[in-house]
Structures are given as C-alpha cells and as structure tokens.
Design an enzyme around this catalytic site. Sequence first.
Site, PDB file in Angstrom:
ATOM      1  N   GLY A 119      18.015  -0.323 -39.339  1.00 30.00           N
ATOM      2  CA  GLY A 119      18.185  -1.121 -38.126  1.00 30.00           C
ATOM      3  C   GLY A 119      18.946  -2.402 -38.406  1.00 30.00           C
ATOM      4  O   GLY A 119      19.860  -2.776 -37.653  1.00 30.00           O
ATOM      5  N   GLY A 146      13.613  -9.249 -31.118  1.00 28.92           N
ATOM      6  CA  GLY A 146      14.789  -9.729 -30.394  1.00 28.92           C
ATOM      7  C   GLY A 146      15.356 -11.019 -30.951  1.00 28.92           C
ATOM      8  O   GLY A 146      16.576 -11.215 -30.949  1.00 28.92           O
ATOM      9  N   GLU A 203      16.237  -6.365 -24.316  1.00 30.74           N
ATOM     10  CA  GLU A 203      15.135  -6.017 -23.417  1.00 30.74           C
ATOM     11  C   GLU A 203      13.845  -6.149 -24.222  1.00 30.74           C
ATOM     12  O   GLU A 203      13.461  -5.240 -24.952  1.00 30.74           O
ATOM     13  CB  GLU A 203      15.314  -4.587 -22.880  1.00 30.74           C
ATOM     14  CG  GLU A 203      16.548  -4.385 -22.026  1.00 30.74           C
ATOM     15  CD  GLU A 203      16.437  -5.035 -20.658  1.00 30.74           C
ATOM     16  OE1 GLU A 203      15.361  -5.587 -20.329  1.00 30.74           O
ATOM     17  OE2 GLU A 203      17.427  -4.988 -19.908  1.00 30.74           O
ATOM     18  N   GLU A 233       1.359 -11.835 -24.926  1.00 34.40           N
ATOM     19  CA  GLU A 233       1.442 -10.424 -24.568  1.00 34.40           C
ATOM     20  C   GLU A 233       0.726  -9.566 -25.603  1.00 34.40           C
ATOM     21  O   GLU A 233       1.018  -9.640 -26.793  1.00 34.40           O
ATOM     22  CB  GLU A 233       2.904  -9.976 -24.467  1.00 34.40           C
ATOM     23  CG  GLU A 233       3.029  -8.499 -24.094  1.00 34.40           C
ATOM     24  CD  GLU A 233       4.436  -7.942 -24.313  1.00 34.40           C
ATOM     25  OE1 GLU A 233       4.787  -6.978 -23.609  1.00 34.40           O
ATOM     26  OE2 GLU A 233       5.167  -8.456 -25.186  1.00 34.40           O
ATOM     27  N   GLY A 260       7.307   0.573 -12.925  1.00 36.28           N
ATOM     28  CA  GLY A 260       7.842   1.704 -12.186  1.00 36.28           C
ATOM     29  C   GLY A 260       9.170   1.426 -11.523  1.00 36.28           C
ATOM     30  O   GLY A 260       9.415   1.819 -10.377  1.00 36.28           O
TER      31      GLY A 260
END
Length: 518
Positions: A233, A254, A271, A404, A466
């Site tokens: 990565g 990120g 994201e 989070e 969603g």
Amino acid sequence: MRNIREAIRRTNPFQKDFTVDAQSILSDLGIASLVADGDLAVTSPITGEVIGRVKQNSTADVDAALGAARTAFATWRNVPAPRRGELVRLLGNRLREKKEALGRLVSLEAGKILQEGLGEVQEMIDICDFAVGLSRQLYGLTIASERPGHRMAETWHPFGVCTIISAFNFPVAVWSWNAALALVCGNAVVWKPSEKTPLTALAVDRIFRDVLDEFGSAPAGLASVIIGGREVGAALVADKRSDIVSATGSTEMGRKVGVAVAQRFGRSILELGGNNAGIVSHTANRDLALRGILFSAVGTAGQRCTSLRRLFVHDSIYDETVARLKELYAKVPVGNPLEQGVLMGPLIDVQAFARMQDALEQAKGEGGKVSGGERVTVKGHENGYYVRPALVEMPSQTEVVLKETFAPILYVMRYSDFDDAIAANNAAAHGLSSCTFTTDLREAERFLSASGSDCGIANVNIGPSGAEIGGAFGGEKETGGGRESGSDAWKAYMRRATNTINYSSELPLAQGIDFNLG
C-alpha cells in the site's frame, strides 16, 4: 411499528444448523484455484475459519502493475469516451449474471447479511449504469471572452492511473464507484483491497478479465489487483505513477496517505471515518424515525462509515424513544448472516470486538448507562465475534462519544433546543453524514442550511446511511473531503484545461494591456 416487527421477525434465527459451502461459491466465481495455497490466510468472520489462502504481491509486483497501467493509459485515453463506456456496460451486465454468487461471497468474507451483500453488488451495477451514461456527458463549458474575436472553453481530459485502496466493510462497491468512473474518464486502474477481504477482489478481477475478453480491444494492464498489506500500500501511494490515489479507510490511514501523495503533488480522494449523528425532534414521525435509526445503527453490525453513532432526542420524547429503542434492540436477530431472518452478522474480527468492549467500558466510566453490547454465542459459529447491538445513554458528549468506534454502539443524549442539537452534531471531528427526523419545515431547512449540519451528507427523515449512487458521496473535516460516485464526482478523475481560441486577425490582450513596440 408493524413494519419493524415484520422486518425483525419473531423466529429464532439459530434454530437450523447452516453450513456455508465456500468452495462452491469460489468455484462458481472461477477463483477456487487462486485461493488454495497462498501465504495470506483469509478467514470468514461468520465462522472464524480459513476459507482461502491467497498469494500476496511484492513491491516488485507494484512496480510492474503501475508500469503496465501507465502504458495502458497512453492508449486508453485516446479511445472515444462512449467506446470506453461500452466496456463498463459489459461489466454491469456480467455483474448482473454473477450477482447472487458475488453477493454471497461478500457476506461470507465481510460478515454482512445476505441482503446487504446482494445490495452491495447492486451498487456496482447501478454505478456501471451511471458511468455508461456519463461516457456521453463529459461536458466542458463555453466561457464569454472579454476580447473580441475570441472564444474561451473548458475541456476535460483523462488524468492517468487511478490507484484504489478499499476497506473491508464495502469490499467491492468502493472499487466500482472509483473504477467505473475512472475507466470512462480514460484512466487505468490499480486496486489494493483490504487484506481482510481479498477473495471478493479476486472474484471481481476475474469477472473483469472475462469482460475484457468480450470487449476485445482494451490495452493490457488497464486494470489490475495488488494483494498485500501496508508495505505494498505504501509503495502504491508513494509512486508518482499513481496519479490519483482514492483511499477509503480510517482517518489515521488517511493522514498518512494524504501527506505522502501531497509531497509529490499527486491527487488524492480521501474517504475516511464518520462519527455520524441524528436529531429526533418532538415533531418527528416516531415509527419512521425508529425504523431509520435501527437500520442506520445496526446495519452491517455498525461497521459502515455512515453508521449512526450519536443520537440527540428532544427532551419531551426522550424516555419514550429510548424505551422503544431498547425493546427493538433486544429483538434484533443476531447470527449467521447467510440465514434468512438474521439482521445483524458478526464483527469482522477479534480486534473489532476488543475495541467495542473498550469503548463500552470507557462509556461506563464517563457516566454512560449501557444496554447490550455483550458477545453472543451462535451455535456452530463459536469462533465468530457476534455481539448484541449496544445502546448507551450518555449525560453529554464525552471523550468516548466524540471518538469513532467501528461497532454497533449508539450513544443517546437529550436536547431541548434545536440549535444546540445542531451544534452537538457539528462538534465531532468527522463530517461525513448526518440526519434529522422532523415534520417542522423550519427545522428541516435550518438543518440543511449553511449554518446547519457541516457534513457532506445531510438527510431529513431518513438515516445517515444507505446513500444512493446518484449523489456525490463523501464528507468534510477528518472525513477527508473526497467525493465519489454520482453528481459531478467524475471531475476528480480528469484534468481540466482552459482554452482560448483567437479567430480574429487582431491580438487584443486581456485586461486592456497595450504591448506594442510603437
């Protein structure tokens, strides 16, 4: 409430002994031979058992893939965009044929319930449809010039190689959001999936190989998959041939990706995390709000970046709302996600379980009252990390609330003034998604206004998760600022050129500058 009861089902989801036939799924997708003897063991969170062994790539493989992608780009950028769209159309068609098998593999490898696994493949199909139409709508602008006999225009051109780094929780949809747009925009694609979910990536790669054969004229190296951990990565991110790096994952990841790409003046689409909030007004349709809250907080075992994690309930309806949520939480069927009727599968692994338990302990220490959150033993799947969804009543937004935790934890707090609730919504470091449940038009418009929610996604009378592919997906602050999928997100995959055309015989200069020799 009737719809919620129907969705939850009163049957015991653990009555039958369900055996997953992983090999038949892998064979159906044509990758059984690729996952037999590699050095990376892949376990299913459903059982905790190894379901495949995949060969990991080296940094030398990264170099080869990027080199091939750069060569492919030089050819692909000159292919007319509608023809590029034909490739993506064929991909969408093939995904329709493989939807059942690929959806089952998503559930098997990521632990999602089957409806969500199938829904993720449907997202891939939908973005292919979107991208096919987009291939004939890569529009620029005509701009009025201040100089007579001149025309200004804006044109868009392919950018280069798009490197996609995806996370385990949406193992195939995130690739498609990026790849479908990148391909119709004229770019080549290199994909590094999460090392937790490489089987789905190999399956998609096999599907795409078949599509390339059908298409017949795509250059070699147009799309490739790199399997591995941080080393490969990091090599992808650092390489200047990765013109665009679209990375989905934690905010910590990120920060590293963003800095590495910025140092070489590359382009990044980030994201990252989301600590998403909902506000339930005293005017809300209660049943609708409860349905929205339940799916957003419990769906995918709380392992969505858009999962509902913080809930602010008006003081006048707080006690009733919390009581009804506790009742619903206690009825959520937890178990094998491939069984009919189950609404919540396992956490991805033991590390996720440990983080959840640590957060709940911290919440208790900060004055929280915890309902649920304990591990559930599922017959035949004792090695999976199944948990009850946790509802935590908090006195305020303490340290743990503003952090989070990627798990089914919903922190619930009181509010009395709507402006205070908006401020609480915006207090999180992340800015991905948000919602309010209200029938007051003024509250709804206030929430969506410039002084309302500061998130990239702000919904009214629907939960924060969603999202549909027609709208650009992404968020602000520590969510990274990236946008993927619909609207004009395609512009991130192209370079813009401003063109001036002089069709006169004069040479007037802008701003009225006189530059004559006399």
